[in-house]
Design an enzyme around this catalytic site. Structure first.
Site, PDB file in Angstrom:
ATOM      1  N   ARG A 272      -8.376  -3.011  21.090  1.00 21.41           N
ATOM      2  CA  ARG A 272      -7.167  -3.578  20.506  1.00 21.41           C
ATOM      3  C   ARG A 272      -5.967  -3.299  21.414  1.00 21.41           C
ATOM      4  O   ARG A 272      -6.102  -2.594  22.417  1.00 21.41           O
ATOM      5  CB  ARG A 272      -6.959  -3.051  19.099  1.00 21.41           C
ATOM      6  CG  ARG A 272      -6.756  -1.589  18.989  1.00 21.41           C
ATOM      7  CD  ARG A 272      -7.780  -0.653  18.377  1.00 21.41           C
ATOM      8  NE  ARG A 272      -8.986  -1.013  17.731  1.00 21.41           N
ATOM      9  CZ  ARG A 272      -9.198  -0.909  16.421  1.00 21.41           C
ATOM     10  NH1 ARG A 272      -8.235  -0.508  15.621  1.00 21.41           N
ATOM     11  NH2 ARG A 272     -10.364  -1.196  15.920  1.00 21.41           N
ATOM     12  N   ASP A 342      -2.198  -1.149  16.764  1.00 26.42           N
ATOM     13  CA  ASP A 342      -3.564  -0.600  16.761  1.00 26.42           C
ATOM     14  C   ASP A 342      -4.499  -1.405  15.871  1.00 26.42           C
ATOM     15  O   ASP A 342      -5.711  -1.166  15.867  1.00 26.42           O
ATOM     16  CB  ASP A 342      -3.562   0.871  16.324  1.00 26.42           C
ATOM     17  CG  ASP A 342      -2.853   1.094  14.991  1.00 26.42           C
ATOM     18  OD1 ASP A 342      -1.629   0.901  14.950  1.00 26.42           O
ATOM     19  OD2 ASP A 342      -3.514   1.458  14.006  1.00 26.42           O
TER      20      ASP A 342
END
Length: 588
Positions: A272, A342
């Protein structure tokens, strides 16, 4: 009648805060060919087709499926060989440097264990397993973290992130374990991960567990999003236990004992934006470059590894696909709830389902997460949040970009708004059955949305019932048993909008009313995972009754098809009054 400058020009996208600037290069179509694996392997749901052509993988021949779990060849080798691994062993919380992963053994759930749900589409269509295996003790142990397959070296990923706008430092997989990669018979590579499987070096003060309520929501929504046609991680199974887990659900001091659960979930990759941010922030530039090269080589096959602009092309692709993903969220009224960096995939798939929600009454300010006091992640703010996250991605990439490339990347980023607005415009034109392009189409869409907001009309069912109603019924202004359209028709300007809409449809030559209805039904779902539906299933699962979970899973696998069992359950009816009192939070 409103003038165009009086209309909220697409309240959904908060477009007024965007600046329209040239974008370096982007795909100008919503056609799936424009976002296919030929360009890059960015679909968590595997080469996912368009909204109206999502198909199950259930046509796999049972005779070709794996009938012994030991034959499932999962390997962590590629990930371990590609990157340095944390030199410190153990699941105790600590600051970790100079690595991408830490080795971390799952902590098995304490029994008795029960299989609450399994996705046949994932089990058979992705993992090549006979779904009958899910009812064996071997599978229960494997999917709960008690049994490791040969070749599996469990890993916890180190990443950071901006949470609610602020840098949070090291985060990482605090309760998730990667079991390795599986290459299925189609040649697809999927990374298997357990969520709720115990402490890791990134657990901070957490216990590494997930509770039943959040795990039910993750399982159901992962699969529902796939069948809506939206790029997403997948869920293979949900195992529940009697292990006590202490949670303060709304962070108000009301601590309760809940029960632990583990979801076996899959994605092409779990990297990510925060995966790159932690390396850039820590000055680990060689490792940043190594991770970027790995992601590009594995998942962006159209990018030449020898191209001196490969990081710039990668960034342009992520900007384009993130804009497209958020437009797809908007098209079904989905609010992710926690759009931190995140939680934003580099492959532009939907991951990390927490306090999400599907809008009921249309409201651009809809916030599903009670922990989001300021409404940062409201449904209407998601496009802006995507821009913020992409700015942070650019910051993370800056150490490996030349000054000239950084300037080009800024131009790419400034084009994000145009891409997102174009995508949303295309999705909502399709939702109204509009063909071609006319100057007033944007006004027609904005007019409808403003009326929906004023009358608090249901987002999903307003568009669905516009799909189901005939042109004759529209002309006659009669909507029997169409509760959402009845709500909308109470607006004083409804007749004006309807006249505009019918006139627009009349100019679509060679387009029959049945064709229009068919097109619209294929992009306007009748069923989405409303929070009250999930809550009802959760209540039963907590009492060890999995029947409603199974029903919901089945119905949400066919969201565009009217189903008798769904109608009997009230899943397309006006939401119950108690639904308005429901709250979800980051506690899970």
């Amino acid at each position: 009648m409103w003038s165009p400058n009086q209309v909220l020009v697409f309240a959904l996208v908060a477009a007024s805060s965007f600046t329209s600037v040239h974008v370096l290069e982007f795909c100008q179509s919503t056609d799936r060919d424009c976002h296919s694996d030929d360009n890059h392997d960015n679909m968590g749901s595997n080469s996912q087709p368009s909204l109206h052509t999502v198909k199950s993988r259930w046509n796999v021949s049972v005779s070709n499926l794996i009938k012994d779990l030991e034959q499932l060849k999962v390997s962590s080798k590629k990930l371990i060989e590609a990157f340095p691994i944390d030199e410190v062993n153990g699941n105790f919380a600590r600051s970790v440097k100079n690595c991408i992963f830490s080795k971390s053994i799952p902590t098995p759930l304490r029994g008795p264990l029960r299989l609450a749900a399994a996705s046949k589409d994932v089990i058979e269509g992705i993992l090549d397993l006979d779904v009958a295996l899910t009812h064996t003790n071997d599978f229960l142990q494997f999917a709960s973290g008690d049994k490791l397959l040969s070749g599996s070296v469990p890993l916890a990923h180190r990443y950071g992130g901006h949470q609610f706008g602020y840098w949070a430092g090291q985060l990482g997989d605090g309760r998730a374990h990667s079991l390795g990669q599986y290459t299925n018979r189609k040649g697809e590579v999927w990374e298997l991960q357990l969520k709720g499987s115990g402490k890791t070096p990134y657990s901070r003060s957490g216990d590494g567990r997930a509770v039943i309520r959040s795990s039910v929501r993750e399982f159901l929504c992962s699969e529902a999003m796939h069948f809506l046609g939206i790029p997403t991680s997948r869920a293979a199974s949900l195992i529940v236990s009697d292990e006590p887990v202490i949670r303060d659900k709304f962070y108000n001091g009301n601590v309760k004992t809940e029960r632990g659960a583990v979801v076996l979930r899959l994605a092409k990759s779990w990297f990510r934006i925060g995966s790159l941010e932690i390396l850039s922030q820590s000055g680990e530039i060689d490792l940043l470059r190594k991770l970027l090269n790995f992601v590009i080589d594995e998942h962006f096959s159209s990018i030449n590894s020898d191209d001196p602009d490969k990081y710039l092309v990668f960034y342009s692709t992520v900007v384009n696909e993130t804009a497209n993903l958020i437009a797809q969220w908007m098209s079904v009224g989905f609010a992710h709830g926690v759009c931190n960096t995140d939680n934003f995939s580099l492959l532009s798939i939907t991951i990390d389902y927490g306090p999400f929600g599907f809008m009921e009454a249309y409201d651009p300010g809809f916030v599903p997460n009670t922990s989001d006091d300021e409404g940062r992640y409201s449904v209407g703010a998601q496009a802006n949040v995507g821009l913020f996250n992409l700015e942070k991605l650019l910051n993370a990439l800056s150490p490996v970009l030349s000054k000239h490339q950084q300037n080009q990347a800024q131009s790419i980023l400034k084009g994000y708004a145009n891409i997102n607005q174009m995508r949303i415009h295309q999705h909502f034109k399709a939702k109204l059955g509009l063909l071609g392009e006319e100057e007033e189409d944007g006004y027609l869409i904005a007019f409808l949305l403003k009326m929906m907001e004023d009358t608090q009309s249901d987002f999903t069912m307003t568009f669905r019932q516009l799909s189901e109603v005939s042109a004759q019924q529209l002309h006659n202004r009669k909507f029997p048993q169409m509760w959402a359209l009845e709500d909308l028709s109470s607006h004083k300007l409804f007749s004006d909008w309807l006249s505009m809409f019918l006139l627009r449809l009349s100019r679509q030559l060679h387009d029959s009313d049945l064709q229009r209805q068919h097109r619209m039904k294929n992009v306007n779902p009748r069923y989405v995972l409303r929070n009250w539906m999930a809550e009802s299933a959760i209540s039963k699962v907590e009492m060890k009754d999995f029947s409603e979970m199974e029903l919901l899973h089945h119905i949400l696998s066919h969201p565009y098809v009217t189903q008798e069992t769904a109608e009997e359950a009230g899943y397309a009816a006006r939401p119950p009054l108690w639904a308005k009192r429901l709250k979800v939070s980051c506690s899970s």
